[in-house]
Design a protein around this motif. Sequence first.
Motif, short mmCIF file in Angstrom:
data_model
loop_
_atom_site.label_atom_id
_atom_site.label_comp_id
_atom_site.label_asym_id
_atom_site.label_seq_id
_atom_site.Cartn_x
_atom_site.Cartn_y
_atom_site.Cartn_z
N GLU A 103 0.94 -1.21 0.10
CA GLU A 103 -0.15 0.03 -0.01
C GLU A 103 0.76 1.23 0.14
O GLU A 103 1.80 1.28 0.73
N VAL A 104 0.43 2.12 -0.80
CA VAL A 104 1.17 3.26 -0.72
C VAL A 104 0.99 4.42 0.32
O VAL A 104 -0.07 4.45 0.51
N ARG A 105 2.10 4.44 1.22
CA ARG A 105 1.82 5.25 2.52
C ARG A 105 2.00 6.59 2.31
O ARG A 105 1.05 7.46 2.65
N GLU A 106 2.98 7.16 1.33
CA GLU A 106 3.35 8.47 0.86
C GLU A 106 3.53 8.24 -0.47
O GLU A 106 4.08 7.47 -0.99
N ALA A 107 2.94 9.43 -1.28
CA ALA A 107 2.90 9.49 -2.72
C ALA A 107 3.41 10.91 -3.04
O ALA A 107 2.75 11.82 -2.60
N LEU A 112 7.37 7.30 -4.28
CA LEU A 112 6.71 6.55 -3.56
C LEU A 112 7.06 5.70 -2.38
O LEU A 112 8.03 4.78 -2.96
N ASP A 123 10.54 0.97 5.10
CA ASP A 123 10.13 1.67 4.10
C ASP A 123 10.54 1.02 2.49
O ASP A 123 11.69 0.59 2.60
N GLU A 181 -1.80 7.60 -3.09
CA GLU A 181 -1.76 7.25 -1.52
C GLU A 181 -3.15 6.67 -1.17
O GLU A 181 -4.12 6.62 -1.59
N GLY A 182 -2.61 5.18 -0.58
CA GLY A 182 -3.84 4.38 -0.16
C GLY A 182 -3.95 3.35 -1.20
O GLY A 182 -4.74 2.11 -0.98
#
Length: 217
Positions: A103-107, A112, A123, A181-182
């Motif tokens: 899952e993309v936590r920060e974009a 990413l 990470d 994100e998400g």
Amino acid sequence: MGPTVIRRLVVAAGLAVLGIAMVLSTKFLTPEEVEAMRPDQFDPQKTAEELHSQARTELIADAQELPEVAEAILEDPEAAAEEFDAASPSEDVAAYSVEASGEVREAGEDTLILDVDGLEGRDVVIPLGAALDGNLIRDLTGFQFGDAPGQTGYQQVGTDLSTLLREGAVEGLGGDPAALEGEQVTVRGVLSQTDTGGSPSADAPLSVQPLELEVAG
């Protein structure tokens, strides 16, 4: 007319005949024919495109699960390199073909950061900007300094590969990385690890140079 004048006339006539013969036996080339006879000019952009295609075919053909590779590196880097058949593009660097989904936590436009099961506390970084390493991909394909006409051409191939990595990643992500994100994302690419002489860190980020990126669903 004296003998000297006659000799001169004979010589002149002979030279004229020789000149005519040379002209008649000479093949005159068109500009297109001259261009076709020149050696192929080195084209960094075309070379980068060929290497990028090669990398996407060969480097990730046997991609291993990133959590398994990361765990093995923590336990024994040398054994991990042997187990997963890591390449060595330069001294003290091991490069692994890996894949991971998370899952993309920060974009952002340039990066990413994924949360990947089995890598809790670490990470997984997917560079999309300046941290893209076209030189690494260039070297892993087997392209060598001697394959370019000089340092400038060699370096330009790496630079153009970085651009192609960026374009391919953005295309695979649907054109707007910052909006992910998400979302669930799968990456296949290259993880490089440098032997610094110490023990690998259990919480150090894992940066994967992306050769394939896709959004789940």
